[in-house]
Structure formats: C-alpha cells, structure tokens
Design an enzyme around this catalytic site. Structure first.
Site, PDB file in Angstrom:
ATOM      1  N   HIS A 119       0.821  -1.223   0.000  1.00  0.00           N
ATOM      2  CA  HIS A 119       0.000   0.000   0.000  1.00  0.00           C
ATOM      3  C   HIS A 119       0.847   1.263   0.000  1.00  0.00           C
ATOM      4  CE1 HIS A 119       0.291   0.954   4.375  1.00  0.00           C
ATOM      5  NE2 HIS A 119       0.364  -0.355   4.546  1.00  0.00           N
TER       6      HIS A 119
ATOM      7  N   ASP B  51      -0.480   4.423   0.975  1.00  0.00           N
ATOM      8  CA  ASP B  51      -0.866   5.423   1.975  1.00  0.00           C
ATOM      9  C   ASP B  51      -0.115   5.186   3.281  1.00  0.00           C
ATOM     10  OD1 ASP B  51      -2.482   3.006   2.053  1.00  0.00           O
ATOM     11  OD2 ASP B  51      -3.679   3.958   3.619  1.00  0.00           O
TER      12      ASP B  51
ATOM     13  N   GLU C 100      -5.169   1.660   2.643  1.00  0.00           N
ATOM     14  CA  GLU C 100      -5.052   0.498   3.546  1.00  0.00           C
ATOM     15  C   GLU C 100      -5.274   0.909   5.000  1.00  0.00           C
ATOM     16  OE1 GLU C 100      -3.592  -2.515   6.198  1.00  0.00           O
ATOM     17  OE2 GLU C 100      -2.641  -0.564   5.982  1.00  0.00           O
TER      18      GLU C 100
HETATM   19 ZN   LIG Z   1       0.733  -1.211   6.444  1.00  0.00          ZN
END
Ligand SMILES: [Zn+2]
Length: 407
Positions: free
Chosen positions: A93, A95, A160
C-alpha cells in the site's frame, strides 16, 4: 548461477533502493479521512518508477472519492508475464498514517534521514520498504533478461490505513483476483523474518453504556450510580471472560484470547454528583476457534446479572469488528514457497503464525482467498521515528527475486 547473478544485481542497486525509498517517503499520501490529500502524487512517482522497469502492462484503477482533491484514490496494477499461467500477487500500500505527535520525532517524518543503516521517516517500514523491495526484485530480473516462473503482479493500493474501501476492496470487486492465485501481503512480520502470518484473531470493540439515576453523592440511596455499575460489570468481565474462553492456540504469538477494558468516557464534571450515565469500552481479541456470538451472548448474560444487582440498565453495543475469517492453511503453496526463499536468503526457518490485527490479507481471507503476510521488519509502523533497515530492504528484495525465479 542465475540466482547469484540476481543477488549481485540487487546488491549493486543498494543505493538506488535507498534513494527510491527516500523519494516516496517525501510524498506523505495520508488518507483524506485522516486529514491528508490521498495518494495521487505518490502514485505518479511510483508509475514513473514502474515505467523504467519494463512491465508487460501497467494499469490504473481509480476509485472515486470526493473527499480527495483529485476526486479519486489511485490503485496501480503492474504485471510481468511468467513462463506459466499461475499468478503470484504482491500487494503493497501507498498510503501512510499521520506522523502523530511531532515532538516525539527526532527528525522530520517526511524528510527521510539515512543513518546507522536505517532510513527514518513516516512510511519507511509501512509499507515503503516492501514496495521498493518488490519493485527492485523485478527490476533486477528484467535487467538480466530473466523471466519469472509465474506471472508476477504488483498491486500497489490506496487506503489500507483507513478501511481499504478505495483500495484492495475496490480491486477485489473489479474481479482482478482468482481463488487459485498466490497472494503475498508484505505488511507485517518480525525482526528475524521468521513469521509468515496466516491467521488473525477476531477483533471486537464493545461499548458499554450503563444508565442509572443521577443524585447528590451524599444520598446515594436516592439514585443509582451508573459508574458503580460500570465498575462491577468491568470487574466481572475481566474476571470471567478469560476463564470461560480459556482455550489456547500456539499458532498465535499471544496464544490466548484477550479482553481488555480500554477507553473510558467522562461522566459528571464534579465530585459530589452520582453519575446517571457511564460509558466504557473493551477491546477483545478472540481466538478464531470461538464463535464471537457466543462471547457476546455471555457478555450479555453478565450484563443482565449486573443490572439485577444494581438496578442500572446496561446496553452492550459492538462498535467495530466481528468474526475472523478462517486461516489460510499452513500447507498452502505460498507458505512453502516463501519459507524456502526466506531460508535461502536469510538462513532462518520461518513458521506460519497468527497475529491480533488486520491487514489487506484479512480482507482477502474474508472473501475466500488464501493470503499470507510476511516481511522482515522491526515493527515500527505507526510509531514516531519509524524506520526501515537497509539490509532488510535489500534482503527482502532477494527473497522476492528467489520467489519469482525458483517457484
Ligand atoms: Zn501497512
């Protein structure tokens, strides 16, 4: 032969990997829900990195989100064809969580510092290390002209940290994954690289509201003390829950269920009033062999007893969580492949295990896909002074390269 050439190639790119990780840390990518502007700028930078490597395809799946300045939350899927038909997914991820209290940071969280073999910054470990490691593993293969055995697909997702509605859930709903695909979510692990996470506990957050009758503290007989009812209830729960649900499962790091009273809301502002309402919360992490509904039923029965004894009314409300999905089997193909690669690179025996919390793998399992979590990290995610160890960044890239070439 082939493998050694790839390891050497990866070693030769050590500085490039450090620079690449630093460059993505400089772009915060905090979710709008946490007050940031999302992943758009980071996605642009990552796309440029992917373009340099030579994937067979790079696709964007933008999830509409009006709260992001660009109106979308970007997800990237980069595919490299293998010799066979099978798909191996690496899901990382983009973010990051906000830095939190800046006074606890020794450096600027978004101006990475390289020091003592570490890269310090928000997102260095979670999930930058594995994003860069998987990317450079493919870069090494490609630059030597090698093709992976399986199709290797990188899913570089948004959101996420705040629920995954605009991230992995969006991609799963698009029908990108097959049940027989091998799915690795390198977003958790331990310092030795020996934990392959295949299971999680059921997480249940419960809000208890006790309602009594407010009155002057000098005349308690005229009221019903809601706080007192809370104390009695909490006491009984922490005493009885671990006794009633006392099974252990050695698959888990803490091999038992936990039931912890945590948050407490303020009641009356002054000392001489008996509160008419009181609210507290519990965080429960329940071994998956238990049905969460059985636990809740038991909690309700304890609450009914306390109601009878105290005269207070008690409401029990699940504010988040639910039953954990069934674990990914210990003998799933990805578990075996990964242990072999870890052994080869790090010389350690990795074991399947369980943890107390959720990642993208939990979402896959909920939807009936097998998925495992692994990486070699010190677990500094979400902490101040988060860091990635450069040796792990490079080592994990070798583990991926081994997976790609030898499985
Ligand atoms: Zn993570």
């Amino acid at each position: 032969m082939k493998m050694n050439a790839v390891y050497e190639k990866i070693e030769s790119m050590r500085d490039d990997m450090v620079n690449a990780l630093c460059s993505i840390i400089r772009i915060p990518a905090i979710s709008p829900k946490s007050g940031g502007e999302g992943e758009a700028k980071k996605a642009e930078l990552i796309t440029r990195m992917l373009n340099d490597i030579g994937f067979d395809s790079i696709e964007r799946y933008d999830a509409p989100d009006n709260s992001a300045p660009t109106g979308v939350r970007p997800n990237i899927v980069a595919r490299m064809k293998g010799e066979g038909d099978k798909n191996l997914w690496i899901v990382v991820h983009m973010d990051v969580v906000p830095p939190g209290d800046l006074r606890l940071w020794k450096t600027n969280p978004f101006e990475p510092v390289v020091k003592d073999g570490k890269i310090i910054g928000r997102g260095a470990e979670d999930n930058g290390q594995e994003l860069i490691a998987s990317l450079f593993a493919l870069k090494a293969l490609k630059s030597l002209g090698y093709r992976p055995k399986m199709n290797v697909n990188l899913a570089i997702v948004a959101d996420e940290e705040t629920g995954s509605d605009y991230g992995i859930k969006y991609l799963i709903d698009k029908g990108l994954f097959n049940k027989e695909d091998l799915i690795l979510v390198p977003d958790g692990g331990n310092s030795e690289g020996t934990l392959i996470e295949i299971a999680e506990k059921s997480i249940v957050w419960i809000k208890f509201t006790t309602k009594g009758k407010q009155c002057h503290a000098s005349m308690p007989d005229l009221g019903i003390n809601a706080f007192k009812a809370s104390i009695i209830l909490a006491n009984r729960l922490i005493e009885e829950l671990p006794k009633k649900f006392n099974a252990t499962d050695e698959l888990f790091d803490r091999p038992y269920s936990t039931f912890e009273p945590t948050k407490k809301e303020a009641n009356v502002p002054n000392v001489n009033t008996i509160p008419g309402e009181d609210i507290f919360y519990m965080d429960c992490r329940i071994l998956p062999l238990y049905n969460v509904n059985d636990v809740l039923e038991f909690i309700q029965s304890v609450a009914r007893d306390v109601e009878k004894e105290t005269g207070a009314r008690i409401s029990v409300e699940v504010v988040q969580g639910g039953q954990a999905p069934p674990p990914t089997p210990k003998d799933a193909e990805i578990v075996g492949m990964l242990s072999k690669a870890i052994k080869k690179v790090y010389g350690v025996d990795a074991k399947p295990g369980g943890i107390g919390g959720g990642t993208c793998a939990a979402i896959f399992r909920q939807r009936g896909y097998n998925a495992v979590v692994w990486s070699k990290i010190d677990d500094t995610a979400h902490s101040p002074n988060e860091y990635a160890i450069i040796d792990n960044l490079v080592g994990d890239a070798k583990v991926y390269a081994t997976l790609f070439l030898e499985s």
